[in-house]
Scaffold this motif. Structure first.
Motif, short mmCIF file in Angstrom:
data_model
loop_
_atom_site.label_atom_id
_atom_site.label_comp_id
_atom_site.label_asym_id
_atom_site.label_seq_id
_atom_site.Cartn_x
_atom_site.Cartn_y
_atom_site.Cartn_z
N PHE A 58 0.81 -1.22 0.00
CA PHE A 58 0.00 0.00 0.00
C PHE A 58 0.84 1.26 0.00
O PHE A 58 0.42 2.29 -0.52
N GLN A 59 2.03 1.19 0.59
CA GLN A 59 2.86 2.39 0.76
C GLN A 59 3.90 2.56 -0.33
O GLN A 59 4.44 3.66 -0.50
N ARG A 60 4.17 1.50 -1.10
CA ARG A 60 5.27 1.55 -2.06
C ARG A 60 4.85 1.38 -3.51
O ARG A 60 5.59 1.78 -4.40
N HIS A 61 3.70 0.78 -3.74
CA HIS A 61 3.21 0.65 -5.11
C HIS A 61 2.61 1.99 -5.52
O HIS A 61 1.65 2.46 -4.90
N PRO A 62 3.14 2.66 -6.56
CA PRO A 62 2.68 4.01 -6.88
C PRO A 62 1.17 4.12 -7.09
O PRO A 62 0.55 5.09 -6.64
N ALA A 63 0.57 3.15 -7.75
CA ALA A 63 -0.87 3.24 -8.03
C ALA A 63 -1.70 3.07 -6.76
O ALA A 63 -2.72 3.74 -6.57
N LYS A 108 -7.11 -1.63 6.20
CA LYS A 108 -6.10 -1.70 7.25
C LYS A 108 -6.79 -1.47 8.58
O LYS A 108 -7.99 -1.16 8.62
N PHE A 109 -6.03 -1.60 9.66
CA PHE A 109 -6.56 -1.34 10.99
C PHE A 109 -5.93 -0.08 11.56
O PHE A 109 -4.79 0.26 11.25
N SER A 110 -6.69 0.62 12.39
CA SER A 110 -6.29 1.95 12.84
C SER A 110 -4.91 2.02 13.51
O SER A 110 -4.21 3.03 13.33
N PRO A 111 -4.44 1.00 14.25
CA PRO A 111 -3.09 1.13 14.84
C PRO A 111 -1.96 0.98 13.84
O PRO A 111 -0.80 1.30 14.18
N GLN A 112 -2.22 0.48 12.65
CA GLN A 112 -1.15 0.23 11.68
C GLN A 112 -0.63 1.54 11.09
O GLN A 112 -1.42 2.38 10.64
N ALA A 113 0.68 1.68 11.07
CA ALA A 113 1.31 2.93 10.64
C ALA A 113 1.17 3.13 9.14
O ALA A 113 1.15 2.18 8.36
N ASP A 114 1.10 4.40 8.74
CA ASP A 114 1.04 4.76 7.32
C ASP A 114 2.42 4.87 6.69
O ASP A 114 2.53 4.97 5.47
N ARG A 115 3.46 4.86 7.51
CA ARG A 115 4.82 4.89 7.01
C ARG A 115 5.62 3.80 7.72
O ARG A 115 5.62 3.73 8.95
N THR A 116 6.31 2.97 6.93
CA THR A 116 7.10 1.88 7.50
C THR A 116 8.50 1.88 6.91
O THR A 116 8.75 2.42 5.83
N GLY A 117 9.41 1.23 7.64
CA GLY A 117 10.76 1.07 7.15
C GLY A 117 10.90 -0.17 6.29
O GLY A 117 9.92 -0.86 6.00
N PRO A 118 12.12 -0.50 5.87
CA PRO A 118 12.34 -1.63 4.97
C PRO A 118 11.99 -2.98 5.57
O PRO A 118 11.86 -3.96 4.83
N ASP A 119 11.81 -3.05 6.89
CA ASP A 119 11.40 -4.29 7.54
C ASP A 119 9.89 -4.36 7.75
O ASP A 119 9.39 -5.33 8.31
N GLY A 120 9.17 -3.32 7.32
CA GLY A 120 7.73 -3.29 7.51
C GLY A 120 7.28 -2.79 8.86
O GLY A 120 6.08 -2.67 9.11
N HIS A 121 8.22 -2.50 9.74
CA HIS A 121 7.87 -1.96 11.05
C HIS A 121 7.62 -0.44 10.94
O HIS A 121 8.13 0.21 10.01
N PRO A 122 6.83 0.13 11.85
CA PRO A 122 6.56 1.57 11.79
C PRO A 122 7.84 2.39 11.70
O PRO A 122 8.82 2.12 12.41
N ALA A 123 7.82 3.37 10.83
CA ALA A 123 9.01 4.22 10.65
C ALA A 123 9.04 5.27 11.75
O ALA A 123 8.01 5.80 12.15
#
Length: 215
Positions: A92-97, A200-215
């Protein structure tokens, strides 16, 4: 570790139905039955959380088949996908479309107007509202792509059809975080374009690092 059996199911939508409601009248999934050469799969799309403090968020997009390649060109059946850009996997965060990233000119204009946010913001609501956003896409007989994790309990199916990254530290899903492994439901219209439901669920971050964890 990230999802072990991430992939996409390509098939034809047979029907859909809501899950059994709980004592408060809430249901947590809309179930799809998808026909493939290997049989009928059940796909559980999450539309609410059992945790009262967590709500579901969603967005609905319409996308050309070309921006979903190579997944949109796969033969009917289940396909494992590498969790990488270009494999057909969803992020969701990395695919441009899917991230709704505008072109440079539009992005510059939004910044000048003080509105640099995404073009498709997340909507929060109840299981009823999420279901009402999803169900118009679920036309029987439509070709469908369901991204998520395969399972085989009582018959083949797909689960984790939602964002699978950005869960906070300490949550039971922290270890499942990863990039390029998000779940999604996409149905192909008669004009060849895809109607797309992301959740998605409300606690899930909109920005993550390369490991998928919240940035």
């Amino acid at each position: 570790m990230p999802l072990a059996d991430y992939g996409v199911l390509s098939g034809t939508l047979h029907r859909h139905f809501r899950g059994e409601p709980d004592a408060r009248g809430r249901w947590f999934r809309v179930n799809l039955e998808v026909d493939t050469p290997d049989g009928r799969y059940r796909c559980a799309v999450d539309v609410d959380s059992v945790h009262p403090t967590i709500c579901v968020q969603w967005k609905v997009l319409t996308l050309a088949a070309s921006v979903l390649e190579p997944a949109s060109a796969l033969a009917p059946g289940h396909h494992d996908l590498a969790r990488t850009s270009g494999s057909g996997a969803v992020d969701f965060q990395r695919h441009p479309a899917l991230a709704g990233r505008p072109g440079r000119a539009i992005a510059r204009l939004r910044t000048l107007l003080g509105r640099p946010g995404p073009s498709h913001p997340w909507i929060s609501g109840s299981c009823l509202e999420a279901s009402q956003a999803l169900e118009p896409l679920l036309v029987p007989g439509r070709p469908v792509l369901v991204f998520g994790e395969a399972f085989d309990h009582g018959g083949p199916g797909m689960r984790n059809i939602h964002q699978n990254q950005g869960d906070p530290y300490g949550s039971r899903w922290w270890a499942d975080n990863g990039t390029w492994q998000d779940g999604a439901t996409m149905t192909r219209r008669d004009d060849g374009w895809y109607d797309v439901f992301l959740s998605k669920f409300s606690p899930q971050a909109d920005r993550t690092g390369p490991d998928g964890h919240p940035a």
